[in-house]
Design an enzyme around this catalytic site. Structure first.
Site, PDB file in Angstrom:
ATOM      1  N   ASP A 131       0.852  -1.136  -0.047  1.00  0.00           N
ATOM      2  CA  ASP A 131      -0.124  -0.464  -0.114  1.00  0.00           C
ATOM      3  C   ASP A 131       0.729   0.948   0.370  1.00  0.00           C
ATOM      4  O   ASP A 131       2.107   1.313  -0.333  1.00  0.00           O
ATOM      5  CB  ASP A 131      -0.743   0.188   1.182  1.00  0.00           C
ATOM      6  CG  ASP A 131      -2.174  -0.814   1.169  1.00  0.00           C
ATOM      7  OD1 ASP A 131      -2.356  -1.204  -0.296  1.00  0.00           O
ATOM      8  OD2 ASP A 131      -2.639  -1.737   1.873  1.00  0.00           O
ATOM      9  N   TYR A 162       7.250  -9.584   7.699  1.00  0.00           N
ATOM     10  CA  TYR A 162       7.655  -8.316   7.405  1.00  0.00           C
ATOM     11  C   TYR A 162       7.858  -7.528   8.606  1.00  0.00           C
ATOM     12  O   TYR A 162       7.719  -8.736   9.825  1.00  0.00           O
ATOM     13  CB  TYR A 162       5.589  -8.235   7.977  1.00  0.00           C
ATOM     14  CG  TYR A 162       4.576  -8.308   6.128  1.00  0.00           C
ATOM     15  CD1 TYR A 162       5.025  -7.345   5.435  1.00  0.00           C
ATOM     16  CD2 TYR A 162       4.609  -9.057   5.862  1.00  0.00           C
ATOM     17  CE1 TYR A 162       4.739  -7.056   4.482  1.00  0.00           C
ATOM     18  CE2 TYR A 162       3.979  -9.198   4.969  1.00  0.00           C
ATOM     19  CZ  TYR A 162       3.851  -8.494   3.418  1.00  0.00           C
ATOM     20  OH  TYR A 162       3.486  -8.358   2.160  1.00  0.00           O
TER      21      TYR A 162
END
Length: 301
Positions: free
Chosen positions: A85, A144
Site C-alpha cells: 500500500d 514482515y
C-alpha cells in the site's frame, strides 16, 4: 529470446501511491517499468499501460494464473510478489522482469535499472530464473516487520518508518499476544475488505515483538531530547491477507495498552469478524523484509 529475472528490491514507500500502477500517480511498479523500458531503448510513452492492464497490471486473473495473451503483444510489465500500500516500505520485495533479447549478464541488469531509478528505490540483487517463474504463485513464505516508537519526543529521522505510540505499553503483554497467532489459523478477522481470497487460513511460523538493540533505553537527540524506546513486530508465514499484518499490530496494541485482555486475541480469531479486531495500524511502520522461494526456480550460474 526473452530472459526472466528475479529482482530483489528495496524502497522507501513514503512518496508513492503503493506498488501497483495507477493513473496519474507515482508508484513503485511504474518507476520500475519505466526504468526497464528505457533499459531496452523504449520510451515511457511506448510502455504506457492500457486501461485493461491497469485494472489487472500483473496479467493475472483471479485464479493467479498467467494471462493467455502473447507477451510480445503488450508492453514490458514487472510483476511483484504483492501489492504494498501507499506508504509501506520494502527491504526485500521481489519482482519478475522479462527482458526480450537481453544478452548481457545479471550485473548489467542491476546496474542498468539502478542508474535509471529514483534514489528511494534500489534493486539489490538480480538472479536469472526459469521462464515459468511467478513471484506470487512460487512464493513459499514472507516476512514482515512493523516498527514502533514507544514514548519520547517525535524523532524526525524515524517519522517515515515508525509508528509513534504515546500511551503506556506493557511489552510483556505484546509478546504474549504475538505468540497467540503462531500456527495455522483462520485469519478472516484480520483481513481488510477489497481483496477477497479463496481461503483465509494461513500458517504463521514466527511472531514476536523485539526491542531494537540499536535503541535500548531510548535515544537522545543532540544530547537533550528523549526519543523513547524502539520496538518492532516481526512475523513470518506462508502467506498474508490484505492488511493482515497492520491489523494484527493494531489488535496487539490494544492488549498492550491494557484495553483488552490477552484472551481477546483468541476470541477475535474465532469470530472471523473484522469488526471484532483492533484498528488498522498506519502504513508507515510496515516493511516487507523478505520473500522466500524454492531454489529450483533459479538457473544455475
Amino acid at each position: 529470446m526473452s530472459r526472466t529475472f528475479h529482482l530483489t528490491i528495496a524502497y522507501d514507500g513514503t512518496e508513492y501511491s503503493g506498488w501497483q500502477v495507477q493513473p496519474g500517480q507515482r508508484t513503485i511498479q511504474g518507476e520500475l517499468e519505466q526504468a526497464a523500458a528505457t533499459l531496452l531503448g523504449k520510451s515511457a510513452a511506448d510502455n504506457a499501460h492500457t486501461s485493461d492492464e491497469i485494472s489487472d497490471p500483473s496479467g493475472i486473473g483471479t485464479g493467479d494464473r498467467e494471462s493467455p495473451r502473447d507477451p510480445s503483444s503488450y508492453s514490458l510489465r514487472i510483476l511483484g510478489s504483492g501489492r504494498t500500500d501507499a506508504g509501506v516500505h520494502a527491504w526485500g520485495q521481489v519482482a519478475r522482469c522479462v527482458l526480450p533479447g537481453w544478452r548481457a549478464d545479471t550485473t548489467a541488469v542491476l546496474r542498468g535499472l539502478n542508474s535509471r531509478l529514483p534514489p528511494d528505490i534500489t534493486v539489490l540483487a538480480v538472479r536469472e530464473t526459469l521462464p515459468s517463474f511467478h513471484p506470487i504463485a512460487n512464493a513459499i513464505g514472507k516476512r514482515y516487520r512493523y516498527q514502533v516508537q514507544f514514548g519520547g519526543q517525535r524523532d524526525p529521522f524515524a517519522i517515515r518508518t515508525h509508528l509513534r505510540v504515546h500511551t503506556a505499553i506493557d511489552t510483556d503483554l505484546l509478546q504474549a499476544a504475538a505468540e497467540r497467532v503462531i500456527g495455522e489459523h483462520d485469519f478472516a478477522a484480520f483481513q481488510a475488505t477489497g481483496a477477497p481470497r479463496a481461503s483465509t487460513i494461513r500458517t504463521i511460523t514466527h511472531s514476536a515483538w523485539v526491542a531494537d538493540p540499536r535503541h535500548v533505553g531510548g535515544d537522545r537527540l543532540g544530547g537533550v531530547a528523549n526519543l523513547g524506546q524502539r520496538w518492532y513486530y516481526e512475523v513470518e508465514g506462508n502467506g498474508f491477507l490484505y492488511n493482515m499484518v497492520r491489523n494484527l499490530v493494531g489488535t496487539m496494541l490494544e492488549v498492550g495498552r491494557g484495553r483488552q485482555p490477552l484472551r481477546w486475541i483468541d476470541d477475535v480469531l474465532e469470530s472471523r469478524d473484522r469488526k471484532r479486531a483492533g484498528a488498522t495500524a498506519p502504513a508507515n511502520g510496515l516493511t516487507l523484509v523478505q520473500v522466500h522461494y524454492p531454489e529450483e526456480i533459479f538457473l544455475a550460474t
